[in-house]
Design a protein around this motif. Sequence first.
Motif, PDB file in Angstrom:
ATOM      1  N   PRO A   1       0.823  -1.217   0.000  1.00  0.00           N
ATOM      2  CA  PRO A   1       0.000   0.000   0.000  1.00  0.00           C
ATOM      3  C   PRO A   1       0.852   1.260   0.000  1.00  0.00           C
ATOM      4  N   GLY A   2       0.497   2.198  -0.864  1.00  0.00           N
ATOM      5  CA  GLY A   2       1.206   3.476  -0.909  1.00  0.00           C
ATOM      6  C   GLY A   2       2.558   3.440  -1.584  1.00  0.00           C
ATOM      7  N   ARG A   3       2.922   2.261  -2.140  1.00  0.00           N
ATOM      8  CA  ARG A   3       4.255   2.142  -2.735  1.00  0.00           C
ATOM      9  C   ARG A   3       4.448   3.125  -3.891  1.00  0.00           C
ATOM     10  N   LYS A   4       3.481   3.232  -4.804  1.00  0.00           N
ATOM     11  CA  LYS A   4       3.622   4.130  -5.955  1.00  0.00           C
ATOM     12  C   LYS A   4       3.676   5.591  -5.511  1.00  0.00           C
ATOM     13  N   ARG A   5       2.853   5.926  -4.524  1.00  0.00           N
ATOM     14  CA  ARG A   5       2.873   7.298  -4.027  1.00  0.00           C
ATOM     15  C   ARG A   5       4.211   7.608  -3.344  1.00  0.00           C
ATOM     16  N   GLY A   6       4.762   6.630  -2.654  1.00  0.00           N
ATOM     17  CA  GLY A   6       6.053   6.835  -2.006  1.00  0.00           C
ATOM     18  C   GLY A   6       7.162   7.057  -3.013  1.00  0.00           C
ATOM     19  N   THR A   7       7.120   6.295  -4.093  1.00  0.00           N
ATOM     20  CA  THR A   7       8.137   6.469  -5.148  1.00  0.00           C
ATOM     21  C   THR A   7       8.017   7.843  -5.789  1.00  0.00           C
ATOM     22  N   ALA A   8       6.763   8.246  -6.071  1.00  0.00           N
ATOM     23  CA  ALA A   8       6.544   9.574  -6.663  1.00  0.00           C
ATOM     24  C   ALA A   8       7.006  10.669  -5.705  1.00  0.00           C
ATOM     25  N   ALA A   9       6.785  10.453  -4.409  1.00  0.00           N
ATOM     26  CA  ALA A   9       7.203  11.437  -3.417  1.00  0.00           C
ATOM     27  C   ALA A   9       8.715  11.607  -3.412  1.00  0.00           C
ATOM     28  N   ILE A  10       9.446  10.499  -3.498  1.00  0.00           N
ATOM     29  CA  ILE A  10      10.912  10.572  -3.517  1.00  0.00           C
ATOM     30  C   ILE A  10      11.394  11.352  -4.738  1.00  0.00           C
ATOM     31  N   VAL A  11      10.778  11.079  -5.898  1.00  0.00           N
ATOM     32  CA  VAL A  11      11.165  11.774  -7.131  1.00  0.00           C
ATOM     33  C   VAL A  11      10.903  13.279  -7.006  1.00  0.00           C
ATOM     34  N   LEU A  12       9.718  13.646  -6.506  1.00  0.00           N
ATOM     35  CA  LEU A  12       9.372  15.064  -6.390  1.00  0.00           C
ATOM     36  C   LEU A  12      10.237  15.772  -5.358  1.00  0.00           C
ATOM     37  N   LEU A  13      10.516  15.105  -4.248  1.00  0.00           N
ATOM     38  CA  LEU A  13      11.363  15.724  -3.227  1.00  0.00           C
ATOM     39  C   LEU A  13      12.779  15.959  -3.753  1.00  0.00           C
ATOM     40  N   SER A  14      13.293  15.001  -4.509  1.00  0.00           N
ATOM     41  CA  SER A  14      14.630  15.156  -5.087  1.00  0.00           C
ATOM     42  C   SER A  14      14.647  16.295  -6.096  1.00  0.00           C
TER      43      SER A  14
ATOM     44  N   PHE B   1       8.116  28.876  -6.756  1.00  0.00           N
ATOM     45  CA  PHE B   1       7.862  27.941  -7.855  1.00  0.00           C
ATOM     46  C   PHE B   1       8.758  26.710  -7.746  1.00  0.00           C
ATOM     47  N   ALA B   2      10.037  26.951  -7.405  1.00  0.00           N
ATOM     48  CA  ALA B   2      10.973  25.835  -7.276  1.00  0.00           C
ATOM     49  C   ALA B   2      10.596  24.921  -6.117  1.00  0.00           C
ATOM     50  N   ALA B   3       9.907  25.480  -5.105  1.00  0.00           N
ATOM     51  CA  ALA B   3       9.547  24.687  -3.926  1.00  0.00           C
ATOM     52  C   ALA B   3       8.284  23.860  -4.119  1.00  0.00           C
ATOM     53  N   LEU B   4       7.521  24.099  -5.188  1.00  0.00           N
ATOM     54  CA  LEU B   4       6.274  23.361  -5.405  1.00  0.00           C
ATOM     55  C   LEU B   4       6.473  21.843  -5.437  1.00  0.00           C
ATOM     56  N   PRO B   5       7.508  21.323  -6.150  1.00  0.00           N
ATOM     57  CA  PRO B   5       7.719  19.869  -6.103  1.00  0.00           C
ATOM     58  C   PRO B   5       7.987  19.359  -4.691  1.00  0.00           C
ATOM     59  N   LEU B   6       8.652  20.177  -3.861  1.00  0.00           N
ATOM     60  CA  LEU B   6       8.893  19.770  -2.471  1.00  0.00           C
ATOM     61  C   LEU B   6       7.576  19.619  -1.717  1.00  0.00           C
ATOM     62  N   LEU B   7       6.674  20.575  -1.909  1.00  0.00           N
ATOM     63  CA  LEU B   7       5.384  20.518  -1.227  1.00  0.00           C
ATOM     64  C   LEU B   7       4.566  19.325  -1.701  1.00  0.00           C
ATOM     65  N   ALA B   8       4.563  19.102  -3.036  1.00  0.00           N
ATOM     66  CA  ALA B   8       3.822  17.963  -3.577  1.00  0.00           C
ATOM     67  C   ALA B   8       4.422  16.645  -3.101  1.00  0.00           C
ATOM     68  N   GLY B   9       5.746  16.578  -3.074  1.00  0.00           N
ATOM     69  CA  GLY B   9       6.414  15.366  -2.603  1.00  0.00           C
ATOM     70  C   GLY B   9       6.121  15.081  -1.144  1.00  0.00           C
ATOM     71  N   ALA B  10       6.096  16.141  -0.333  1.00  0.00           N
ATOM     72  CA  ALA B  10       5.784  15.956   1.086  1.00  0.00           C
ATOM     73  C   ALA B  10       4.361  15.449   1.277  1.00  0.00           C
ATOM     74  N   ALA B  11       3.423  15.981   0.485  1.00  0.00           N
ATOM     75  CA  ALA B  11       2.031  15.534   0.582  1.00  0.00           C
ATOM     76  C   ALA B  11       1.898  14.065   0.176  1.00  0.00           C
ATOM     77  N   LEU B  12       2.529  13.684  -0.930  1.00  0.00           N
ATOM     78  CA  LEU B  12       2.465  12.288  -1.377  1.00  0.00           C
ATOM     79  C   LEU B  12       3.140  11.357  -0.375  1.00  0.00           C
ATOM     80  N   GLY B  13       4.263  11.817   0.159  1.00  0.00           N
ATOM     81  CA  GLY B  13       4.978  10.999   1.134  1.00  0.00           C
ATOM     82  C   GLY B  13       4.129  10.743   2.371  1.00  0.00           C
TER      83      GLY B  13
END
Length: 230
Positions: free
Chosen positions: A7-20, A192-204
Motif C-alpha cells: 500500500p502506498g508504494r507508488k505514491r512513495g516512489t513519486a514522493a521521492i522523485v518530487l522531493l529530489s 515555484f521551485a519549492a512546489l515539487p517539495l510541497l507535492a512530494g511531502a504531501a504524497l509521502g
Amino acid sequence: MTWNEQPGRKRGTAAIVLLSLGAVLVAGAALWAAFGAPQGHQSIVVRGDGMMPTHARGDQVPFFIPPAGDVERGEVVFANVPWGNGGDAPFRVVAVGGDHLVFTPGTSRLVLNERPLDEPYLMDRAVPATLPFDVVVPEGRIFLMGDNRADSDDSSHHVTGTTEGMVPLSAVHAKPVTDPDAAVDIRPVLLFAALPLLAGAALGTSALLARRRAPKTAAAVAVTKSSTAT
C-alpha cells in the motif's frame, strides 16, 4: 502481497522523485539569486558629473552586488575610492591587474598594453585624460576613470609613484543593472521551485498513512474470515 503491491508504494516512489527534484530546483534558484540574478530593488544616487554621459548627476542607478573579484575592463562599477568622500561613486574600469596603461598629452587615446584603447562611451573622445601617466596596475587592483574625463576625479589624478591611484578590488561594492527591466524579485522563483517539495511531502505523508492502515485492514479481514468460517 508482492513488493510492488505494498500500500502506498507508488505514491512513495513519486514522493521521492518530487522531493529530489524540488531540492535540486531550490538549490539552483538559491545559487542563481546569490550569483546570477540582478537585484535592482535598491539604487545608488549619482552625486557628480564625472560619469556623464553614461550617468548624470542625480540619476538613481539600480545595482546588484557582484561576487568578490568579479571585475572586467570596460564595465562600470560603484567603488569607495581612497580619495573620495566615503561613499560609493561610479567609475569605468579602464585597466586591471597586470595591465600597462599610458597617456601622453597631445594624443587622442589611452594606450593599453601597447595598443590604442577605443572608448566610445567618453563624453569627449578628444579628451581621453587630462594628466599624463604611465603605470602598470598591480595584481588585485584596478585603474578607474570617469567617462567625463575633463571633470572626473579618478585614478589618473592620483598616480604618485605608489599604488594609491590603483584601487583594490575590495573597494568595488556594486555594479549597475544594465537592464533595469531584468531586475527580478527572487521570492516567486523560489516559491515555484519549492512546489515539487510541497507535492512530494504531501504524497509521502499519504503513502505513510496508507502503509500504517494496511496492517489494520488486513487484521480486520482476517477476523471477518475467521468468524465466517466458524
